[in-house]
Design a protein around this motif. Structure first.
Motif, short mmCIF file in Angstrom:
data_model
loop_
_atom_site.label_atom_id
_atom_site.label_comp_id
_atom_site.label_asym_id
_atom_site.label_seq_id
_atom_site.Cartn_x
_atom_site.Cartn_y
_atom_site.Cartn_z
N ASP A 165 0.91 -1.22 -0.16
CA ASP A 165 0.19 0.13 -0.09
C ASP A 165 1.15 0.97 0.44
O ASP A 165 0.38 2.39 -0.68
N GLU A 166 2.07 1.05 0.32
CA GLU A 166 3.21 2.26 0.53
C GLU A 166 4.09 2.62 -0.80
O GLU A 166 3.69 1.77 -1.68
N GLU A 167 3.52 4.35 -1.28
CA GLU A 167 3.81 4.54 -2.39
C GLU A 167 5.81 4.30 -2.25
O GLU A 167 6.28 5.39 -1.10
N ILE A 168 6.55 4.13 -3.14
CA ILE A 168 7.49 4.58 -3.08
C ILE A 168 8.54 4.91 -4.52
O ILE A 168 7.53 4.09 -6.55
N PRO A 169 9.28 5.72 -4.52
CA PRO A 169 9.17 6.16 -6.00
C PRO A 169 9.99 4.90 -7.00
O PRO A 169 10.57 4.09 -6.41
N LEU A 170 9.82 4.77 -8.11
CA LEU A 170 10.33 3.34 -8.90
C LEU A 170 12.57 3.34 -8.49
O LEU A 170 12.66 1.61 -9.16
N LYS A 171 12.84 4.38 -8.65
CA LYS A 171 14.08 4.21 -8.17
C LYS A 171 14.66 4.19 -7.07
O LYS A 171 15.11 2.26 -7.47
N LYS A 172 13.67 3.68 -6.25
CA LYS A 172 13.92 3.36 -4.96
C LYS A 172 13.53 1.17 -4.42
O LYS A 172 13.92 0.67 -4.56
N TRP A 173 12.40 1.33 -5.77
CA TRP A 173 12.08 -0.10 -5.61
C TRP A 173 12.83 -0.64 -6.17
O TRP A 173 13.03 -2.31 -6.35
#
Length: 296
Positions: free
Chosen positions: A12-20
């Motif tokens: 459910d947590e939003e996360i930047p694509l780069k960090k993912w």
């Protein structure tokens, strides 16, 4: 060859694509930067996005992995390729004794890499294969090939961090004084003969572990693993303890139709699924013949 890595976001947590990508694929900033400039390499819900894009639950991530180099020239196999394992990222072969892995002078179209490229091309794949840990020409056994650059980098990192392990069978001369031991002698190129290695205090650290599988009257079958990957490491270290490999005339071993060194098993993790994979490779008849004749 292109390889799409697809994943549906479940958190459910939003996360930047780069960090993912750093956390889930263990990609470096440099690898991510290269992907940014490849058309269609970073897609979310079938739309091209920036690495700063915030991922949400249910998003479909598609990352296009491909080689940054053109494929090698193709060639029909000069000998049958023995495929031990294959998926969309990896190809694992059982290399015969006497075959060369990389193209070099006097060996180009008959090298293992080009033969394997021809094998992939016949299936419609045009991958630029990357070898992860080569074998000497005289050594047989397991060769691990990656079908894309990122898979190769991740596998190399696993090997360097001791999270993958290759085991060798070696037939050496003499009666072993110890059932198992660790040989730690630094190694360097022989100034007098560049194709050879020598033990030298100014060389690079090298560590070899062996255990006796079977002791015969005048030679032994050993299981060997190495923590470093120096050229000819097993051969030089066994010579250093006065048990050279049979067939290794370069390092003082008794003549035999082949060098008695075979990469028999590898354990590693699939670079994207993290599945633990164990692969074994049978040795050939020339290796087997020496063991059978020793029993009689």
């Amino acid at each position: 060859m292109s390889r799409y890595y697809r994943h549906i976001v479940l958190t459910d947590e939003e996360i930047p694509l780069k960090k993912w990508m750093r956390e889930h694929l263990q990609l470096t900033n440099r690898q991510i930067s290269r992907l940014k400039f490849q058309p269609g390499a970073l897609m979310v819900n079938h739309q091209r996005v920036y690495v700063s894009h915030l991922l949400q639950k249910g998003d479909l991530i598609e990352i296009k992995l491909e080689s940054d180099r053109p494929p090698l020239p193709l060639s029909d196999p000069h000998y049958p390729l023995t495929v031990l394992y294959e998926d969309e990222d990896l190809l694992v072969l059982n290399k015969p004794c006497g075959s060369v892995v990389h193209p070099i002078h006097a060996h180009y179209h008959d090298t293992l890499l080009i033969q394997a490229s021809g094998y992939c091309a016949k299936k419609g794949e045009t991958a630029r294969l990357h070898c992860v840990g080569r074998l000497d020409k005289e050594t047989s056994g397991i060769v691990l090939l990656a079908k894309n650059r990122i898979a190769a980098q991740k596998l190399t990192e696993l090997r360097n961090s001791q999270q993958s392990q290759k085991t060798y069978y070696a037939i050496v001369e003499g009666v072993m004084e110890k059932q198992n031991d660790v040989i730690s002698f630094p190694m360097m190129n022989d100034p007098a003969e560049p194709r050879k290695m020598i033990i030298h205090e100014n060389g690079k650290a090298a560590s070899t572990h062996y255990s006796v599988v079977k002791q015969f009257c005048d030679h032994a079958l050993l299981a060997v693993t190495i923590k470093t990957g120096r050229m000819h490491q097993i051969r030089v270290h066994m010579k250093a303890i006065h048990h050279p490999l049979i067939g290794d005339v370069l390092y003082g071993g008794k003549p035999y139709p082949r060098l008695c060194l075979h990469a028999c098993q590898i354990v590693f993790y699939q670079p994207f699924t993290n599945e633990r994979i164990t692969i074994s490779a049978p040795y050939d008849m020339s290796f087997q013949k020496l063991l059978v004749s020793s029993i009689r």
